[in-house]
Design an enzyme around this catalytic site. Structure first.
Site, PDB file in Angstrom:
ATOM      1  N   ASP A   7      52.819 106.028 130.115  1.00 34.53           N
ATOM      2  CA  ASP A   7      52.246 105.426 131.492  1.00 34.53           C
ATOM      3  C   ASP A   7      52.191 103.730 131.443  1.00 34.53           C
ATOM      4  OD1 ASP A   7      51.865 104.993 134.022  1.00 34.53           O
ATOM      5  OD2 ASP A   7      49.970 106.366 133.793  1.00 34.53           O
ATOM      6  N   GLU A  68      57.388 105.664 132.551  1.00 33.14           N
ATOM      7  CA  GLU A  68      57.177 105.753 133.929  1.00 33.14           C
ATOM      8  C   GLU A  68      58.211 104.797 134.641  1.00 33.14           C
ATOM      9  OE1 GLU A  68      53.602 107.188 136.023  1.00 33.14           O
ATOM     10  OE2 GLU A  68      53.617 104.893 136.719  1.00 33.14           O
ATOM     11  N   ASP A 141      43.672 108.845 131.902  1.00 33.44           N
ATOM     12  CA  ASP A 141      44.606 107.817 131.927  1.00 33.44           C
ATOM     13  C   ASP A 141      45.952 108.316 131.156  1.00 33.44           C
ATOM     14  OD1 ASP A 141      43.667 105.806 133.653  1.00 33.44           O
ATOM     15  OD2 ASP A 141      42.357 105.071 132.381  1.00 33.44           O
TER      16      ASP A 141
END
Length: 169
Positions: A7, A68, A141
C-alpha cells in the site's frame, strides 16, 4: 506461493507478506510499514521505500506482488507524489523479476474481508481471526497491504477465478 502486498504512500508505505498454499492453508509471514518523516525530502523517502522493499524481497523471495491502484484525488501534487512512490516500488519489483498486479482498495478489501468498505480496524480484526494473531501485532497501516496480498492469492490460486486476474503491470 508467496505474495507481497504493498500500500504505497510517501510517508507510510504498508506491506504484508502472505504464504498461500490453498484457501485453508496460508499464513502471514510479515507485515509492517516503511515510515518516513515529514522533514525528509521526497528523494530520501523514495530511497528508503525502495530499499525497504528490496530487503523484503531478498528476505522472503515473493513470487508475485500486489499493489494498490492509484487514486485520483483533488490535489494533482498528491497524485504525482503517489506516482513517484509507485514507480520506486515497481522498479525494484521489476529488477527482481516479480510480476506485479494492481487492485483497487475496494476490490482488495472485499476479497479479504467480504466488504469493500471495511476499515483498517475491521481488516486487522479479520486477519487476526483468520490467522490466529493478536490484533496488536498488525500495524493498521499494513492492513490494506495484507488485504492486497490475500486478494491476489485468492484469485491466482483459484483456476475458476484466473480470468479475473488483472494484467501484470
Amino acid at each position: 506461493m508467496i505474495i507481497i502486498g504493498i500500500d504505497p504512500a510517501i510517508r507510510c508505505t504498508g506491506y504484508g507478506l502472505v504464504e498461500f498454499h490453498s484457501a485453508n492453508d496460508s499464513q502471514i509471514l510479515d507485515c509492517g510499514v516503511i515510515r518516513n518523516t515529514q522533514k525528509m525530502p521526497h528523494s530520501e523517502c523514495l530511497r528508503r521505500i525502495n530499499g525497504g522493499i528490496k530487503q523484503l524481497i531478498e528476505q522472503f523471495k515473493p513470487d508475485n506482488a500486489s499493489i494498490e491502484d492509484p487514486f485520483l484525488g483533488r490535489n494533482p501534487k498528491t497524485a504525482i507524489i503517489l506516482g513517484m512512490v509507485r514507480g520506486a516500488i515497481l522498479a525494484i519489483l521489476a529488477e527482481h523479476n516479480i510480476p506485479s498486479y494492481s487492485y483497487s482498495p475496494r476490490t482488495a478489501k472485499k476479497s479479504a474481508v467480504g466488504t469493500g468498505t471495511a476499515t483498517k480496524e475491521q481488516i486487522a480484526l479479520m486477519m487476526a481471526n483468520e490467522f490466529d494473531l493478536d490484533t496488536a501485532a498488525i500495524p493498521l497501516d499494513a492492513t490494506d497491504a495484507l488485504a492486497l496480498a490475500i486478494c491476489h492469492a485468492r484469485l491466482a490460486a483459484n483456476p475458476t477465478l484466473k480470468d479475473l486476474l488483472p494484467k501484470a503491470l
